[in-house]
Design a protein around this motif. Sequence first.
Motif, PDB file in Angstrom:
ATOM      1  N   GLY A  42      19.471  28.334   6.602  1.00  0.00           N
ATOM      2  CA  GLY A  42      18.458  29.040   5.833  1.00  0.00           C
ATOM      3  C   GLY A  42      18.849  29.355   4.400  1.00  0.00           C
ATOM      4  O   GLY A  42      18.074  29.105   3.461  1.00  0.00           O
ATOM      5  N   LYS A  43      20.044  29.896   4.181  1.00  0.00           N
ATOM      6  CA  LYS A  43      20.468  30.269   2.833  1.00  0.00           C
ATOM      7  C   LYS A  43      20.604  29.048   1.934  1.00  0.00           C
ATOM      8  O   LYS A  43      20.330  29.116   0.724  1.00  0.00           O
ATOM      9  CB  LYS A  43      21.794  31.034   2.890  1.00  0.00           C
ATOM     10  CG  LYS A  43      21.689  32.422   3.529  1.00  0.00           C
ATOM     11  CD  LYS A  43      20.772  33.341   2.723  1.00  0.00           C
ATOM     12  CE  LYS A  43      20.712  34.729   3.331  1.00  0.00           C
ATOM     13  NZ  LYS A  43      19.772  35.615   2.583  1.00  0.00           N
ATOM     14  N   GLU A  46      17.110  28.096   0.858  1.00  0.00           N
ATOM     15  CA  GLU A  46      16.629  29.037  -0.149  1.00  0.00           C
ATOM     16  C   GLU A  46      17.229  28.721  -1.516  1.00  0.00           C
ATOM     17  O   GLU A  46      16.542  28.780  -2.552  1.00  0.00           O
ATOM     18  CB  GLU A  46      16.973  30.465   0.265  1.00  0.00           C
ATOM     19  CG  GLU A  46      16.164  30.952   1.455  1.00  0.00           C
ATOM     20  CD  GLU A  46      16.615  32.305   1.959  1.00  0.00           C
ATOM     21  OE1 GLU A  46      17.586  32.862   1.396  1.00  0.00           O
ATOM     22  OE2 GLU A  46      16.001  32.823   2.916  1.00  0.00           O
ATOM     23  N   THR A  82      11.503  27.434   6.565  1.00  0.00           N
ATOM     24  CA  THR A  82      11.943  28.225   5.415  1.00  0.00           C
ATOM     25  C   THR A  82      11.024  28.013   4.214  1.00  0.00           C
ATOM     26  O   THR A  82      10.929  28.871   3.334  1.00  0.00           O
ATOM     27  CB  THR A  82      13.397  27.859   5.038  1.00  0.00           C
ATOM     28  OG1 THR A  82      14.224  27.942   6.201  1.00  0.00           O
ATOM     29  CG2 THR A  82      13.957  28.812   3.985  1.00  0.00           C
TER      30      THR A  82
END
Length: 288
Positions: A42-43, A46, A82
């Motif tokens: 996820g990060k 992002e 995401t």
Amino acid sequence: MKKLLFQFDTDIHTSAFDTVVAYDGGADHVIGHAGLSPETVGKLVEGAIFTRAPKDKKNTAIFIGGSDLIAGEHLLKAVKNTFFADFRVSVMIDSNGSNTTAAAGVAKLIGSFKSGNLAAKKAVVLAGTGPVGQRAAVMLAREGADVSVTSRSLAHATDACAAMQSRFGVKLTPVEAIDNEARATAIRDAQIVFATGAAGIALLDAEHWQNNTNLEVIMDANATPQLGIGGTDVLDRGAEKHGKIVWGAIGFGTLKLALHRACIARLFEQNDLVLDVEEILAIAKNMA
């Protein structure tokens, strides 16, 4: 602006093969991350989607690879989840080369028939429960073929076919074939055979296909001795042998590599592409 490709790999190391093709496909920089899972990606996503203005987001893309197709599909789902609004970049999945290899093979199979289609053709994907076999089976079925998938275990074949039906809505027939003789029986009424077994594993002997008058096209995705189908050559490029059209792994591998590069290039044309089974096969058919 530099074209950045984030290579998300589910294995402990990123694939050198995928890295080379990414550069050859037009990426200016390839940033590899290995050992990823849906919980850890996820990060990274992002960071890819929040750093460039909307008009520049097409210069960032994501490639999902690794040897495990199911893990790759889970990672793709997490990546897509995401995204929101226009905060997204183009993404491609090709775990174990499954989509590009299968698409190149199926595109060449289609082109081997004068009709240019596979409607009503009976196809057997030998050892078809692996990544390439599963994708090939789905693509063949979507092109109108009646597809069977063999495995040494009927339970394994049944589970794989059920998963593909659930995911893609295709009907596939599982077949248990524990040895070469059983696989010869499985292809008796087929017009198409696509061998997708593990490297170095023989699936058919020459006599199992050479005298089969129903067969029209055979394809072997194995480039490592011994080949999956005896009596073929890894360099066969639509060669006519015993009244059949024969494709070897390198014979259609030229298209596979060109397709992989073309898909990478396509990622940088816009920021909202998802290149998976349907999209990659469509590109392959246009290139074949």
